[in-house]
Design a protein around this motif. Structure first.
Motif: not given
Ligand code: TXA
Ligand code: MG
Length: 325
Positions: A70-97
């Motif tokens: 939350a200190e770094v970026a916002q997490l829009p809905p599609q990104a949130a779905a990917l974060a839920k599925a793959f974090w923690p893990g080998p995926l980086s998401l490009v998010l609004p800073k």
């Protein structure tokens, strides 16, 4: 500069160096990262000089909690779905800073790449650091990323305050980077989280930018325009082990990286046979390093089809071999 080599059970000392504005190399499941506090612009600037990295190539911010995210970026809905599925893990998401994140981290882009690594030692380190840690791969720019402590030491001894000693990296290839262009998920860099796995979560097809020609002007992922992943030896690619006798006839000081078995190759420094592509990917960069150390001047590496885990390996190998794609 004196570099402290820090054992895994002294992770707090490594984090203290970060809190004081230092640079610390730390293991993750993908590759070792070269970290600085993401909120300390001076420390982040030193990352670029330690690596010899052009300053228009932004950094990935590593986090290990919702608060750090939350200190770094916002997490829009599609990104949130990917974060839920793959974090923690080998995926980086490009998010609004977030505006408070220093510009140097993102090279002035309005977005930031964020990753929550799965590696336990990485998570313990990041929690102790308190807030996000900006970290590119801990190689000198252009060279393969370090996937073992020995490689990390070889690349960064004397350039950083500390190197945290972990085990060999479990994935061995850099994270998949997913960004959103006009609201559509795109793979900016293939990794071990595959296009099919991402598409399955989002319920839509996902394109890979890694194989499309660069668009006009600024590249979507600035890293795409730089030479990457090159060992000292020349890298040449082959599809089938049956090509090897002809490719190596008359060559000396060559090494071979292959899945399954290879024919008898007189004069080879070393032939490394991997059980499958996953193991090939895990040990690709350490094999480059070790074959360089053995004095190989030529490395013949088998090229997989660019699908599934093969996509990431094919991407790194074609760059290491200097093949345009
Ligand atoms: O697995 C990994 O991703 C490793 C470990 C340490 O986490 N890190 C890594 O970082 O590979 P680096 O800096 O070597 O590669 C990061 C890539 C670069 O190609 C950069 O251009 C891209 O991420 N990138 C960073 N921020 C971006 C952004 N806002 N938009 C698009 N691409 C971005
Ligand atoms: Mg890198």
């Amino acid at each position: 500069m004196r570099t402290q080599l820090i054992p895994a059970d002294r992770v707090k000392e490594a984090a203290l160096l970060i809190r004081k504005g230092g640079l610390v190399v730390f293991p993750t499941e993908t590759v070792y990262g070269l970290g600085a506090s993401a909120f300390n612009p001076g420390a982040c600037a030193r990352i670029f000089s330690a690596k010899g990295r052009p300053s228009d190539n932004p950094l990935i911010v590593h986090i290990a909690s919702e608060e750090q995210l939350a200190e770094v970026a916002q997490l829009p809905p599609q990104a949130a779905a990917l974060a839920k599925a793959f974090w923690p893990g080998p995926l980086s998401l490009v998010l609004p800073k977030n505006p408070s994140l220093p510009e140097i981290v993102t090279a002035g882009l309005p977005t930031v790449a964020v990753r929550w690594p799965r590696d336990e030692l990485a998570q313990a380190f990041l929690r102790e650091c308190g807030s996000g840690v900006a970290a590119p791969s801990a190689n000198v720019s252009g060279a393969p990323s370090p996937t073992t402590f020995e490689m990390a030491k070889g690349a960064m001894l004397g350039r950083v305050e500390g190197i945290l000693k972990g085990a060999d990296c479990q994935e061995g290839l850099e994270s998949t980077i997913v960004g959103f262009v006009d609201g559509q998920a795109k793979i900016f860099r293939p990794g071990n989280v595959t296009a099919n796995e991402i598409a399955a979560v989002l319920g839509v097809d996902v394109l890979s930018l890694a194989y499309t020609p660069p668009s006009e002007g600024r590249p979507v992922s600035p890293g795409l325009k730089y030479k990457h992943y090159k060992p000292n030896a020349e890298v040449r690619l082959f599809r089938s082990p049956a090509e090897l006798p002809a490719l190596t006839a008359g060559a000396d000081k060559f090494g071979v990286l292959v899945v399954g078995s290879a024919p008898e190759l007189p004069g080879a420094c070393e032939v490394r046979s991997f059980a499958d592509w996953k193991e090939f990917g895990r040990r690709l960069y350490s094999s480059f390093f070790e074959l360089d150390q053995l004095g190989c001047t030529l490395i013949l590496a088998q090229l997989p089809e660019a699908e599934g885990v093969g996509a990431a390996i094919a991407n790194r190998l074609t760059k290491a071999a200097g093949v345009p794609n």
